[in-house]
Design an enzyme around this catalytic site. Structure first.
Site, mmCIF file in Angstrom:
data_model
loop_
_atom_site.group_PDB
_atom_site.id
_atom_site.type_symbol
_atom_site.label_atom_id
_atom_site.label_comp_id
_atom_site.label_asym_id
_atom_site.label_seq_id
_atom_site.Cartn_x
_atom_site.Cartn_y
_atom_site.Cartn_z
ATOM 1 N N LYS A 34 23.825 70.556 43.069
ATOM 2 C CA LYS A 34 24.682 71.750 43.044
ATOM 3 C C LYS A 34 25.587 71.735 41.813
ATOM 4 O O LYS A 34 25.652 72.710 41.061
ATOM 5 C CB LYS A 34 25.559 71.814 44.301
ATOM 6 N N THR A 35 26.281 70.618 41.639
ATOM 7 C CA THR A 35 27.218 70.549 40.524
ATOM 8 C C THR A 35 26.462 70.641 39.198
ATOM 9 O O THR A 35 26.897 71.321 38.262
ATOM 10 C CB THR A 35 28.041 69.251 40.609
ATOM 11 N N ASP A 220 33.087 75.249 42.561
ATOM 12 C CA ASP A 220 32.339 74.138 43.170
ATOM 13 C C ASP A 220 33.141 73.628 44.373
ATOM 14 O O ASP A 220 34.346 73.869 44.468
ATOM 15 C CB ASP A 220 32.141 73.024 42.132
ATOM 16 N N GLU A 221 32.498 72.912 45.267
ATOM 17 C CA GLU A 221 33.152 72.385 46.481
ATOM 18 C C GLU A 221 33.819 73.523 47.265
ATOM 19 O O GLU A 221 34.928 73.389 47.794
ATOM 20 C CB GLU A 221 34.203 71.313 46.125
ATOM 21 N N GLN A 251 29.939 69.092 54.130
ATOM 22 C CA GLN A 251 30.880 68.223 53.438
ATOM 23 C C GLN A 251 32.295 68.778 53.440
ATOM 24 O O GLN A 251 33.119 68.419 52.603
ATOM 25 C CB GLN A 251 30.421 67.990 51.996
ATOM 26 N N ARG A 616 26.779 59.211 49.249
ATOM 27 C CA ARG A 616 27.154 58.811 47.889
ATOM 28 C C ARG A 616 26.196 57.779 47.323
ATOM 29 O O ARG A 616 26.215 57.467 46.145
ATOM 30 C CB ARG A 616 28.580 58.189 47.852
HETATM 31 P P1 ATP Z 1 27.344 66.578 46.092
HETATM 32 O O1 ATP Z 1 26.973 67.375 47.296
HETATM 33 O O2 ATP Z 1 27.527 65.153 46.417
HETATM 34 O O3 ATP Z 1 28.457 67.187 45.325
HETATM 35 P P2 ATP Z 1 25.495 67.791 44.233
HETATM 36 O O4 ATP Z 1 24.639 68.665 45.041
HETATM 37 O O5 ATP Z 1 26.591 68.420 43.479
HETATM 38 O O6 ATP Z 1 26.032 66.589 45.139
HETATM 39 P P3 ATP Z 1 24.781 66.589 41.736
HETATM 40 O O7 ATP Z 1 25.906 65.654 41.668
HETATM 41 O O8 ATP Z 1 24.776 67.781 40.881
HETATM 42 O O9 ATP Z 1 24.526 67.000 43.258
HETATM 43 O O10 ATP Z 1 23.413 65.817 41.487
HETATM 44 C C1 ATP Z 1 23.106 64.624 42.186
HETATM 45 C C2 ATP Z 1 22.268 63.719 41.315
HETATM 46 O O11 ATP Z 1 20.964 64.258 41.168
HETATM 47 C C3 ATP Z 1 22.827 63.572 39.924
HETATM 48 O O12 ATP Z 1 22.612 62.245 39.503
HETATM 49 C C4 ATP Z 1 21.979 64.550 39.123
HETATM 50 O O13 ATP Z 1 21.909 64.185 37.772
HETATM 51 C C5 ATP Z 1 20.640 64.443 39.800
HETATM 52 N N1 ATP Z 1 19.826 65.674 39.679
HETATM 53 C C6 ATP Z 1 20.169 66.896 40.131
HETATM 54 N N2 ATP Z 1 19.200 67.801 39.876
HETATM 55 C C7 ATP Z 1 18.210 67.136 39.242
HETATM 56 C C8 ATP Z 1 16.926 67.504 38.712
HETATM 57 N N3 ATP Z 1 16.459 68.753 38.779
HETATM 58 N N4 ATP Z 1 16.194 66.530 38.133
HETATM 59 C C9 ATP Z 1 16.643 65.274 38.060
HETATM 60 N N5 ATP Z 1 17.829 64.863 38.537
HETATM 61 C C10 ATP Z 1 18.617 65.778 39.127
HETATM 62 MG MG MG Z 2 28.698 68.197 43.600
#
Ligand code: ATP
Ligand code: MG
Length: 693
Positions: A34-35, A220-221, A251, A616
């Site tokens: 997402k982030t 975000d969040e 979350q 995490r």
């Molecule tokens: P959270 O819910 O914990 O905030 P999130 O959904 O924001 O998580 P991110 O932190 O953006 O997730 O990504 C999680 C991990 O997955 C990071 O290490 C990111 O680099 C990797 N990642 C995300 N999308 C891809 C992708 N399409 N290909 C490879 N790696 C990815």
């Molecule tokens: Mg995130």
């Protein structure tokens, strides 16, 4: 600028990053990118010619904002300059600096943090006194922390009081509290949002300006936004609808601070026509860890159903470590960390994080790590800005900037002791309020204060003179220089030594002062043109509830609270204290008992917290609990496993005890012996690294 960077994304992520107009919700589980997607979307907006200044990205902590800014810069380079990437509170402060006068505040307003707020509330409680001062304070705090994040002004709370169980006195106290704040030209954290909301509601021109300024808004969040933040966002995008909300209802862990999980669950209704993108592939953790996370969150009621699916293969089973007591737990977790790091040729201590429900549980781990000579950082524990010496010096700096700030004035009027005792302070304050002057004005001219002896008057004048002198200096000289001279003049270091509980305490505080000077120096290096006002604003915001001066370090084990670990990821995660009374926290259980209808609400938030903790982990996750634990009084009581563990099929967990308890290899024994000898030859038990605050 090309958009080839979008190739890094999977098709759903790309769809979201390419949906540049209208309301957009990215609702997806942990670690699904997402982030990452928001940062790419921001870069994509730039690539499509939207000016950086027209883009606003909001996230939950300053740390997360800093990271997001970096990532956008890495994708878009110089084109990203001028984009506002900040927390809601920092955004509020920014808007208020420009518009304070519209609301009857001075631009040089002070931002009160939690402890300033507490000091002022105590004064209010003394004034309104609901029978017992401590009870009054509790009731007022509870009332305010419910009313302000919900956007209720005193009048609205009064209306609510009729139907709800809010005490009349709390309403009176709320009103008084706001009056004091205004007369001190100060705002608290909630006001940073509430006042902006008022501004937008009551001054259409100010709202129109903000709407023109930000043509695209991303949050975000989003699951942890409160009612006021929602309303601000809604108004900001009312003219164009370009709002992208990103989050995971599973979350949502800040309801206790007013977060409204429904904000994300009802987004599509509040913003009709919204496009909703869900992401299902998790890129962070292997299947083994996600299976446990899914099992933990599945029973949670009212969630948007989703299952995390890994892109990383089966992975190692989540381990369960059961220890005899809390000492044993710290020892065994630290042993695991040491062994696993040693087993990995490229392993670093920064790969390991221990997650705690409350910072109180960190102490034994700190002790153990120090004894082993393993470096660590602590995040979410006592905050730098809460430390006494830092508060003292900030109070002086705040007063130089805003002479009306009475909370800060009262903190340092007799610090170091200059002969202005309690009685004298009372006389000065009384005179100030009668004459409609500030406390520092009265100190400068104490001649007319009733019953003040010549000695006390001279002391008061002395205080005012110090402030005048350094206020003048602060206008012309660097902040660090002004503060250094001030510290010298009031002989603050001697005061620290005099007032400390022990030599170690004195040493720690002296270190605190040193760290403060370092951080000021760093600030001035980074922003040479910044004024004292800029510095104060930046620092007060950095001290917002979940922030810490410390940052993650690759060479240090991270000890962190579950509330602070949002959005972060670590190869090895250890979730400590998975017991009833800790997770779920005793307080949530008490509340559940007090109010039947709240059972699921509060305990369920604890469940989500556990889910956040587990998700995490990138490589391995170890869940730890004790059979017994020393309580606050030192009494050892038996502990039951967390109820959430009961939702995990036993087949998903492996026994971590086997790894910890296997006999040490000859190599490990030799290393242990060397460490022991090394520790004995060092003077301090901590050895090599700096002691934590
Ligand atoms: P959270 O819910 O914990 O905030 P999130 O959904 O924001 O998580 P991110 O932190 O953006 O997730 O990504 C999680 C991990 O997955 C990071 O290490 C990111 O680099 C990797 N990642 C995300 N999308 C891809 C992708 N399409 N290909 C490879 N790696 C990815
Ligand atoms: Mg995130």
């Amino acid at each position: 600028m090309t958009t080839s960077f979008l190739d890094d994304l999977n098709p759903e992520q790309r769809e979201a990053a390419q949906a540049l107009e209208g309301p957009l919700l990215i609702l997806a589980g942990a670690g699904t990118g997402k982030t990452k997607t928001v940062t790419y979307r921001a870069a994509n907006l730039l690539a499509h010619g939207v000016a950086a200044e027209r883009i606003l990205c909001v996230t939950f902590t300053n740390k997360a904002a800093g990271e997001m800014r970096e990532r956008i810069r890495a994708l878009a380079g110089g084109a990203a300059r001028g984009m506002v990437v900040s927390t809601f509170h920092a955004l509020g402060a920014r808007v208020l600096r420009e518009e304070a006068e519209t609301l009857g505040y001075g631009r040089d307003f002070t931002i009160y943090d939690t402890s300033d707020q507490f000091a002022l509330l105590r004064k209010v409680a003394r004034e309104v006194r609901l029978g017992n001062e401590t009870l009054a304070l509790k009731a007022i705090q509870a009332g305010l922390s419910r009313a302000k994040p919900a956007g209720l002004l005193p009048a609205a709370l009064a209306d609510a009081a009729d139907v709800d169980d809010v005490d009349e006195t709390v309403v009176v106290a709320y009103r008084r509290y706001q009056e004091f704040l205004k007369s001190y030209n100060a705002v608290d954290f909630d006001d940073l949002l509430l006042l902006v909301l008022r501004l937008f509601r009551e001054h259409p021109a100010a709202l129109a300006k903000a709407q023109r300024r930000f043509q695209s808004v991303m949050i975000d969040e989003y699951q942890d936004t409160n009612a006021v933040q929602f309303e601000i966002a809604r108004l900001l995008v009312a003219s164009h609808g370009n709002l992208c909300a990103v989050g995971d209802d599973d979350q949502s862990i800040y309801a206790w601070r007013g977060a409204v999980r429904e904000n994300i669950l009802t987004f599509h209704r509040r913003f009709p026509g919204a496009r909703v993108v869900t992401l299902v592939r998790n890129y962070r953790s292997p299947e083994s860890i996600l299976a446990v996370a899914n099992a933990v969150i599945r029973p949670s009621p009212g969630r948007a159903p989703k299952e995390l699916r890994s892109t990383l293969g089966p992975g190692e089973k989540v381990q369960l470590l059961v220890s005899d007591d809390d000492r044993d737990e710290a020892r065994r977790v630290v042993d695991l960390i040491r062994m696993r790091r040693a087993a990995d040729p490229r392993g670093r201590y920064g790969d390991h994080a221990v997650l705690f429900r409350s910072s109180r549980l960190m102490r034994l781990f700190e002790e153990k790590l120090r004894l082993e000579g393993i470096p660590y950082v602590l995040i979410g524990g006592q905050r730098f800005y809460d430390r006494r010496e830092i508060k003292d010096l900030f109070a002086y700096l705040a007063l130089l900037e805003n002479p009306r700030d009475q909370v800060s004035a009262l903190r340092v009027i007799n610090l170091p002791p200059r002969g202005i005792g309690r009685g004298t302070v009372e006389k000065l304050v009384k005179h100030a309020s009668r004459a409609g002057k500030t406390l520092t004005e009265v100190c400068a001219d104490p001649g007319r204060v009733d019953g003040l002896g010549p000695k006390e008057a001279a002391a008061a004048r002395g205080f005012a003179q110090v402030l005048q002198k350094y206020r003048a200096m602060s206008r012309e000289r660097p902040i660090a220089e002004t503060l250094a001279a001030l510290v010298e003049e009031i002989d603050y270091r001697a005061e620290l030594a005099r007032d400390a509980d022990s030599p170690a305490d004195a040493e720690r505080r002296a270190n605190g002062v040193r760290e403060l000077f370092e951080s000021i120096a760093a600030f001035e290096r980074e922003r040479p043109a910044a004024t004292l006002r800029d510095f104060l604003a930046a620092s007060t915001l950095a001290s917002d509830a979940d922030e810490e001066k410390k940052t993650l370090q690759p060479t240090h084990v991270t000890l962190i609270t579950m509330h602070s670990c949002k959005g972060l990821e670590f190869p090895h995660v250890y979730v400590a204290g998975c017991e009833e009374g800790i997770l779920p926290h005793q307080r949530s259980l008490d509340e559940a008992e007090a109010d039947e209808s709240d059972v699921d609400v509060t305990v369920d938030e604890e469940r989500r917290l556990f889910y956040v903790a587990i998700t995490r982990a990138m490589r391995r996750c170890t869940i730890s609990r004790c059979r017994a634990r020393a309580s606050r009084g030192g009494r050892v009581t038996p502990r039951l496993p967390s109820r959430f563990l009961g939702d995990v099929p036993p087949g998903l967990l492996a026994d971590a005890g086997i790894e910890v308890n296997r006999p040490a290899t000859a190599e490990e024994q030799r290393a242990a012996l060397e460490r022991m000898l090394g520790a004995m030859s060092r003077r301090s038990p901590g050895g090599g690294h700096k002691p934590p605050p």
